[in-house]
Motif scaffolding. Structure first.
Motif, PDB file in Angstrom:
ATOM      1  N   ASP A 102      19.581  59.209  -7.313  1.00 51.66           N
ATOM      2  CA  ASP A 102      19.911  60.455  -7.147  1.00 51.66           C
ATOM      3  C   ASP A 102      21.220  60.510  -6.784  1.00 51.66           C
ATOM      4  N   LEU A 103      21.739  59.388  -5.936  1.00 56.87           N
ATOM      5  CA  LEU A 103      23.120  59.437  -5.500  1.00 56.87           C
ATOM      6  C   LEU A 103      24.071  59.290  -6.737  1.00 56.87           C
ATOM      7  N   ALA A 104      23.790  58.451  -7.783  1.00 58.37           N
ATOM      8  CA  ALA A 104      24.593  58.323  -8.972  1.00 58.37           C
ATOM      9  C   ALA A 104      24.748  59.787  -9.582  1.00 58.37           C
ATOM     10  N   ARG A 105      23.596  60.404  -9.769  1.00 53.60           N
ATOM     11  CA  ARG A 105      23.606  61.610 -10.496  1.00 53.60           C
ATOM     12  C   ARG A 105      24.432  62.826  -9.672  1.00 53.60           C
ATOM     13  N   GLN A 106      24.234  62.665  -8.611  1.00 57.38           N
ATOM     14  CA  GLN A 106      24.967  64.026  -7.614  1.00 57.38           C
ATOM     15  C   GLN A 106      26.324  63.750  -7.706  1.00 57.38           C
ATOM     16  N   ILE A 107      26.657  62.246  -7.928  1.00 55.02           N
ATOM     17  CA  ILE A 107      28.310  62.061  -8.184  1.00 55.02           C
ATOM     18  C   ILE A 107      28.674  62.776  -9.467  1.00 55.02           C
ATOM     19  N   LEU A 108      28.099  62.581 -10.480  1.00 56.66           N
ATOM     20  CA  LEU A 108      28.194  63.327 -11.699  1.00 56.66           C
ATOM     21  C   LEU A 108      28.211  64.627 -11.541  1.00 56.66           C
ATOM     22  N   LEU A 109      27.133  65.348 -10.967  1.00 53.21           N
ATOM     23  CA  LEU A 109      27.074  66.731 -10.802  1.00 53.21           C
ATOM     24  C   LEU A 109      28.188  67.212 -10.071  1.00 53.21           C
ATOM     25  N   LYS A 140      25.017  70.786 -19.859  1.00 51.45           N
ATOM     26  CA  LYS A 140      24.737  69.511 -19.151  1.00 51.45           C
ATOM     27  C   LYS A 140      24.414  69.180 -17.964  1.00 51.45           C
ATOM     28  N   ILE A 141      24.990  70.027 -16.794  1.00 49.66           N
ATOM     29  CA  ILE A 141      24.721  70.007 -15.551  1.00 49.66           C
ATOM     30  C   ILE A 141      23.247  70.356 -15.417  1.00 49.66           C
ATOM     31  N   ARG A 142      22.673  71.226 -15.967  1.00 48.75           N
ATOM     32  CA  ARG A 142      21.229  71.774 -15.798  1.00 48.75           C
ATOM     33  C   ARG A 142      20.303  70.609 -16.451  1.00 48.75           C
ATOM     34  N   GLU A 143      20.872  69.954 -17.390  1.00 46.72           N
ATOM     35  CA  GLU A 143      20.032  68.893 -17.883  1.00 46.72           C
ATOM     36  C   GLU A 143      19.834  67.454 -16.670  1.00 46.72           C
ATOM     37  N   GLN A 144      21.083  67.345 -16.106  1.00 46.70           N
ATOM     38  CA  GLN A 144      21.120  66.334 -15.232  1.00 46.70           C
ATOM     39  C   GLN A 144      20.268  66.821 -14.036  1.00 46.70           C
ATOM     40  N   ILE A 145      20.283  67.984 -13.614  1.00 45.14           N
ATOM     41  CA  ILE A 145      19.682  68.443 -12.412  1.00 45.14           C
ATOM     42  C   ILE A 145      18.101  68.266 -12.600  1.00 45.14           C
ATOM     43  N   SER A 150      14.249  64.483  -6.628  1.00 48.52           N
ATOM     44  CA  SER A 150      14.177  65.143  -5.215  1.00 48.52           C
ATOM     45  C   SER A 150      14.105  66.840  -5.648  1.00 48.52           C
ATOM     46  N   PRO A 151      13.066  67.309  -5.432  1.00 46.95           N
ATOM     47  CA  PRO A 151      12.763  68.882  -5.397  1.00 46.95           C
ATOM     48  C   PRO A 151      13.900  69.583  -4.562  1.00 46.95           C
ATOM     49  N   ASP A 152      14.187  69.140  -3.479  1.00 45.45           N
ATOM     50  CA  ASP A 152      15.128  69.795  -2.649  1.00 45.45           C
ATOM     51  C   ASP A 152      16.666  69.713  -3.338  1.00 45.45           C
ATOM     52  N   TYR A 156      19.170  72.691  -4.675  1.00 44.41           N
ATOM     53  CA  TYR A 156      20.254  72.626  -4.142  1.00 44.41           C
ATOM     54  C   TYR A 156      21.257  72.923  -5.415  1.00 44.41           C
ATOM     55  N   TRP A 157      21.207  72.079  -6.155  1.00 42.48           N
ATOM     56  CA  TRP A 157      22.167  71.870  -7.114  1.00 42.48           C
ATOM     57  C   TRP A 157      22.067  73.161  -8.291  1.00 42.48           C
ATOM     58  N   THR A 158      20.743  73.581  -8.361  1.00 46.29           N
ATOM     59  CA  THR A 158      20.661  74.743  -8.928  1.00 46.29           C
ATOM     60  C   THR A 158      21.261  75.808  -8.576  1.00 46.29           C
TER      61      THR A 158
END
Length: 205
Positions: A102-109, A140-145, A150-152, A156-158
């Motif tokens: 999730d840390l990597a995915r959040q960097i991308l987001l 693309k962002i929504r696909e990564q979300i 983590s549901p939280d 958050y990102w949504t």
């Protein structure tokens, strides 16, 4: 020494450290990099002071490059290289090795969300970029979300992207309407048109 304003003396000490690291084995360099980035990721703003350019360029980057060239199972070096040397390729590799990173995915987001935010931050005066491209990026962002573990974090990102995507879509609709004033169009259609510290909304009275 740096905290006391003794920058020259501090960098002399750093230079001695870097010279000593020339004799380190590859495993010792990996151990140091692990220690450093673990610290960065667990202490807020910890990378601001302890990551000066000489350390970054002369030791950490070459060690990470060598590590990434041979690593098959550990996702961490790819995430670290991706974040600190701004490489989407390495972030995607980290996610390939560990889809639950999730840390990597959040960097991308964060990077992608910032692109959209940059496009809209001068509205209603003007739009930077192409709203169609931003709408595609939002998808693309929504696909990564959806892939965050983590549901939280998904919530958050949504919420983060919902706010900005509303502005993008409103501007897109405005352009297709033929109207020549975005702010007036917003008032007439009860749509958000501004993005600032205080968001501007229009409602029917």
């Amino acid at each position: 020494m740096r905290e006391k304003g003794l920058r020259k003396e501090a960098f002399k000490s750093l230079d001695k450290f870097l010279k000593s690291s020339k004799d380190w084995s590859f495993d010792m360099k990996i151990e140091f990099v692990r220690f450093l980035f673990h610290y960065f990721e667990n202490v807020e703003d910890a990378d601001y002071g302890p990551f000066p350019q000489p350390l970054n360029v002369d030791l950490v980057k070459p060690a990470l490059e060598e590590w990434c060239s041979t690593e098959q199972k550990d996702h961490n070096p790819f995430r670290w290289y991706g974040k600190y040397y701004h490489s989407e390729k390495h972030i995607f590799k980290a996610l390939e090795v560990n889809p639950a990173d999730d840390l990597a995915r959040q960097i991308l987001l964060g990077w992608w969300a910032n692109r959209i935010n940059y496009s809209i931050h001068h509205l209603p005066e003007f739009y930077i970029g192409d709203p169609i491209e931003d709408i595609q990026l939002e998808e693309k962002i929504r696909e990564q979300i959806k892939q965050l573990s983590s549901p939280d974090l998904r919530d958050y990102w949504t919420k983060e992207i919902d706010e900005d995507s509303e502005l993008v879509k409103n501007y897109f609709d405005f352009k297709n309407s033929g109207h020549n004033d975005f702010e007036k169009w917003g008032k007439e259609n009860n749509k958000q048109t501004g993005y600032s510290l205080t968001r501007s909304y229009y409602y029917e009275k």
